[in-house]
Write a protein that holds these residues in place. Structure first.
Motif, PDB file in Angstrom:
ATOM      1  N   SER A 159      46.903 -13.947 -26.175  1.00  0.00           N
ATOM      2  CA  SER A 159      46.187 -13.703 -25.820  1.00  0.00           C
ATOM      3  C   SER A 159      44.331 -14.174 -25.378  1.00  0.00           C
ATOM      4  N   LEU A 160      45.389 -15.564 -25.675  1.00  0.00           N
ATOM      5  CA  LEU A 160      43.462 -16.374 -25.340  1.00  0.00           C
ATOM      6  C   LEU A 160      43.346 -17.083 -24.365  1.00  0.00           C
ATOM      7  N   LEU A 161      44.453 -16.706 -23.491  1.00  0.00           N
ATOM      8  CA  LEU A 161      44.705 -18.238 -22.003  1.00  0.00           C
ATOM      9  C   LEU A 161      43.209 -17.261 -21.113  1.00  0.00           C
ATOM     10  N   LEU A 162      43.556 -16.200 -20.382  1.00  0.00           N
ATOM     11  CA  LEU A 162      42.358 -15.861 -19.750  1.00  0.00           C
ATOM     12  C   LEU A 162      41.358 -15.185 -20.551  1.00  0.00           C
ATOM     13  N   PRO A 163      40.213 -14.774 -19.504  1.00  0.00           N
ATOM     14  CA  PRO A 163      39.053 -13.524 -20.150  1.00  0.00           C
ATOM     15  C   PRO A 163      39.850 -12.341 -20.747  1.00  0.00           C
ATOM     16  N   VAL A 164      40.363 -12.240 -19.231  1.00  0.00           N
ATOM     17  CA  VAL A 164      40.226 -10.557 -19.867  1.00  0.00           C
ATOM     18  C   VAL A 164      41.872 -10.003 -20.503  1.00  0.00           C
TER      19      VAL A 164
ATOM     20  N   ARG B 172      56.404  -3.033  -3.678  1.00  0.00           N
ATOM     21  CA  ARG B 172      55.413  -5.049  -2.734  1.00  0.00           C
ATOM     22  C   ARG B 172      54.226  -4.734  -3.368  1.00  0.00           C
ATOM     23  N   ILE B 173      53.757  -3.425  -2.759  1.00  0.00           N
ATOM     24  CA  ILE B 173      51.963  -3.586  -3.074  1.00  0.00           C
ATOM     25  C   ILE B 173      52.280  -3.911  -4.311  1.00  0.00           C
ATOM     26  N   ALA B 174      52.376  -3.188  -5.311  1.00  0.00           N
ATOM     27  CA  ALA B 174      52.461  -2.935  -6.478  1.00  0.00           C
ATOM     28  C   ALA B 174      52.084  -5.076  -7.591  1.00  0.00           C
ATOM     29  N   THR B 175      53.413  -5.393  -6.818  1.00  0.00           N
ATOM     30  CA  THR B 175      53.394  -7.092  -7.431  1.00  0.00           C
ATOM     31  C   THR B 175      52.514  -7.614  -6.366  1.00  0.00           C
ATOM     32  N   GLY B 176      52.251  -7.230  -5.193  1.00  0.00           N
ATOM     33  CA  GLY B 176      51.287  -8.193  -4.827  1.00  0.00           C
ATOM     34  C   GLY B 176      49.570  -8.145  -5.423  1.00  0.00           C
ATOM     35  N   VAL B 177      49.614  -7.059  -5.542  1.00  0.00           N
ATOM     36  CA  VAL B 177      48.361  -6.479  -6.384  1.00  0.00           C
ATOM     37  C   VAL B 177      48.618  -7.081  -7.940  1.00  0.00           C
ATOM     38  N   CYS B 178      48.971  -6.924  -8.536  1.00  0.00           N
ATOM     39  CA  CYS B 178      49.669  -8.277  -9.935  1.00  0.00           C
ATOM     40  C   CYS B 178      49.528  -9.902  -9.221  1.00  0.00           C
ATOM     41  N   LEU B 179      50.408 -10.350  -8.478  1.00  0.00           N
ATOM     42  CA  LEU B 179      50.379 -11.293  -7.616  1.00  0.00           C
ATOM     43  C   LEU B 179      48.810 -11.659  -7.673  1.00  0.00           C
ATOM     44  N   LEU B 180      48.148 -11.263  -7.277  1.00  0.00           N
ATOM     45  CA  LEU B 180      45.841 -11.686  -6.869  1.00  0.00           C
ATOM     46  C   LEU B 180      45.677 -11.623  -7.561  1.00  0.00           C
ATOM     47  N   ALA B 181      45.959 -10.597  -8.527  1.00  0.00           N
ATOM     48  CA  ALA B 181      44.986 -10.101 -10.003  1.00  0.00           C
ATOM     49  C   ALA B 181      44.538 -11.576 -10.648  1.00  0.00           C
ATOM     50  N   GLY B 182      45.377 -11.901 -11.042  1.00  0.00           N
ATOM     51  CA  GLY B 182      45.460 -13.150 -11.557  1.00  0.00           C
ATOM     52  C   GLY B 182      44.671 -14.198 -11.142  1.00  0.00           C
ATOM     53  N   PRO B 183      45.189 -14.864 -10.322  1.00  0.00           N
ATOM     54  CA  PRO B 183      44.420 -15.969  -9.525  1.00  0.00           C
ATOM     55  C   PRO B 183      42.638 -15.425  -9.676  1.00  0.00           C
ATOM     56  N   GLY B 184      42.424 -14.129  -9.509  1.00  0.00           N
ATOM     57  CA  GLY B 184      41.002 -13.335  -9.048  1.00  0.00           C
ATOM     58  C   GLY B 184      40.645 -13.521 -10.587  1.00  0.00           C
ATOM     59  N   PHE B 185      41.353 -13.759 -11.353  1.00  0.00           N
ATOM     60  CA  PHE B 185      40.784 -13.911 -12.996  1.00  0.00           C
ATOM     61  C   PHE B 185      40.590 -14.882 -13.474  1.00  0.00           C
ATOM     62  N   ALA B 186      42.104 -15.873 -13.223  1.00  0.00           N
ATOM     63  CA  ALA B 186      41.510 -17.241 -13.641  1.00  0.00           C
ATOM     64  C   ALA B 186      40.220 -17.911 -12.120  1.00  0.00           C
ATOM     65  N   ALA B 187      39.933 -17.597 -11.245  1.00  0.00           N
ATOM     66  CA  ALA B 187      38.828 -18.144 -10.590  1.00  0.00           C
ATOM     67  C   ALA B 187      37.596 -18.009 -10.810  1.00  0.00           C
ATOM     68  N   GLY B 188      37.683 -16.141 -11.840  1.00  0.00           N
ATOM     69  CA  GLY B 188      35.985 -16.763 -12.434  1.00  0.00           C
ATOM     70  C   GLY B 188      35.393 -15.439 -11.404  1.00  0.00           C
ATOM     71  N   LEU B 189      36.127 -14.682 -10.602  1.00  0.00           N
ATOM     72  CA  LEU B 189      35.645 -13.136 -10.450  1.00  0.00           C
ATOM     73  C   LEU B 189      35.477 -12.120 -11.453  1.00  0.00           C
ATOM     74  N   GLU B 190      34.244 -11.530 -11.593  1.00  0.00           N
ATOM     75  CA  GLU B 190      34.242 -10.222 -12.438  1.00  0.00           C
ATOM     76  C   GLU B 190      34.960  -9.322 -12.885  1.00  0.00           C
ATOM     77  N   PRO B 191      35.741  -9.291 -14.107  1.00  0.00           N
ATOM     78  CA  PRO B 191      37.287  -9.137 -14.286  1.00  0.00           C
ATOM     79  C   PRO B 191      37.156  -7.114 -14.147  1.00  0.00           C
ATOM     80  N   TRP B 192      35.995  -6.854 -13.913  1.00  0.00           N
ATOM     81  CA  TRP B 192      36.173  -5.325 -13.646  1.00  0.00           C
ATOM     82  C   TRP B 192      36.265  -5.224 -12.692  1.00  0.00           C
ATOM     83  N   VAL B 193      35.646  -6.129 -11.765  1.00  0.00           N
ATOM     84  CA  VAL B 193      35.425  -5.524  -9.953  1.00  0.00           C
ATOM     85  C   VAL B 193      36.810  -6.224  -9.977  1.00  0.00           C
TER      86      VAL B 193
END
Length: 366
Positions: free
Chosen positions: A108-113, A181-202
């Motif tokens: 649980s260190l790798l990403l801020p989320v 597929r939609i749920a999988t897509g949300v997970c696949l997009l959330a990871g890069p979003g978190f890693a890119a520095g977007l606001e986690p809560w957003v």
């Protein structure tokens, strides 16, 4: 305790609470859409009837789940998947269960989320002019080392079980393919979003809204009975306020002094060790808040505090909420643990992983 102290503490945790509630919705709806079940089935199929390969694939999924959806998601939703997977292919469930518990914490260190403590640390870093990218650079080395130490220890403890083979693949459960597929897509997009520095809560809130709308469209009944962690939110708010008051009153100064100062490898081992012990005495969240000033002004020392708070709480059941949730899931599935033996194994893992991670910080800093 002044009103200003209370309001300041609550204002700090507001975006963290928003993230916690939103990511819980994402995780629950993904589970109901069948994401975890399908991944478990694919892990068994790709394991080629070798238990060690199934375990390694499962561990990899646990790392990704922890990094993107947080350690509590791994403890609550992935533990039943690991136990069911082991039983369906006819192997002992303990290596899979222990991997879930330990990876939920040490991974649980790798990403801020990945952990609420990380989000608090990111706030502190940003207030000191250090951004999201610096957090990722600081966390990568110790994060990967802590995971490697954890998996190596599980493999050593359960080498006999992992050398076995299995002859059957578990059947795949039917799921709504569109919703899946939609749920999988949300997970696949959330990871890069978190890693890119977007606001986690957003990111988490958008993901939760998309999943809620898709679920209402495809399977409205799945929206019923969502378990939001209101008790955890209330406890988080109380703990944050109490620790803020204790700092203001000077009650925690001796503990911060015990963590020492300086940036050598020995200094980093010291602050990480003090935080890890504190986390096992009370809980990792108040331990981080109490020792956060020990890393003030030095991002590497603050990461060492996180190493202790995230990787260290493997000894006592109350040290991490993830451990309590994991124990509950194991008991529900009929898997019992001797707490003394579990604590002893956890202590070995905590000492090795915390020491290796803090030492890695020292080497990378030097």
């Amino acid at each position: 305790m002044t009103i200003g102290t209370i309001l300041g503490a609550l204002a700090r945790i507001l975006p963290v609470v928003a993230f916690l509630l939103a990511i819980t919705v994402v995780a629950e709806l993904c589970e109901r859409a069948g994401v975890f079940d399908v991944v478990g089935h694919q892990v068994a199929r790709q394991g080629r009837h070798r238990t060690w390969l199934v375990w390694l694939l499962f561990a990899g999924f646990a790392v990704v789940c922890t990094a993107v959806l947080s350690l509590d998601t791994t403890a609550v939703l992935l533990t039943p998947v690991g136990l069911a997977l082991a039983r369906q292919i006819g192997v002992r469930p303990r290596p899979f269960a222990l991997t879930t518990l330990w990876v939920a914490n040490t991974g649980s260190l790798l990403l801020p989320v990945s952990n609420l403590t990380n989000l608090l640390a990111l706030q502190r870093l940003q207030s000191e002019g250090v951004g999201h990218a610096r957090y990722l650079r600081l966390a990568l080395g110790p994060g990967l080392v802590s995971i490697a130490v954890t998996l190596l220890l599980v493999a050593l403890l359960h080498h006999r079980d992992l050398r076995s083979t299995y002859s059957i693949d578990p059947p795949a459960a039917p799921h709504d393919r569109v919703l899946l597929r939609i749920a999988t897509g949300v997970c696949l997009l959330a990871g890069p979003g978190f890693a890119a520095g977007l606001e986690p809560w957003v990111v988490a809130t958008v993901g939760a809204a998309v999943l809620a709308a898709a679920t209402a469209w495809r399977h409205p009944a799945a929206l019923r009975g969502l378990q939001l962690p209101w008790a955890m939110v209330a406890g988080f708010a109380v703990l944050t306020t109490v620790v803020a008051w204790a700092h203001q009153a000077g009650h925690l100064d001796p503990l911060v002094a015990l963590a020492g100062s300086g940036g050598s490898t020995g200094d980093l081992l010291r602050v990480a060790g003090v935080t890890a012990v504190s986390a096992n005495v009370v809980n990792n969240l108040p331990a981080y808040l109490a020792l956060e000033p020990a890393g003030a002004g030095d991002p590497t020392r603050l990461m060492a505090v996180l190493v202790g708070a995230n990787v260290g709480p493997l000894v006592t059941p109350w040290a991490s909420l993830a451990t309590l949730l994991w124990l509950q899931r194991c008991r529900s599935a009929g898997v019992r643990w001797r707490l003394g033996r579990l604590a002893l194994a956890g202590a070995v893992c905590a000492v090795l992983a915390v020491a290796a991670s803090a030492a890695t910080l020292g080497v990378l800093r030097g």
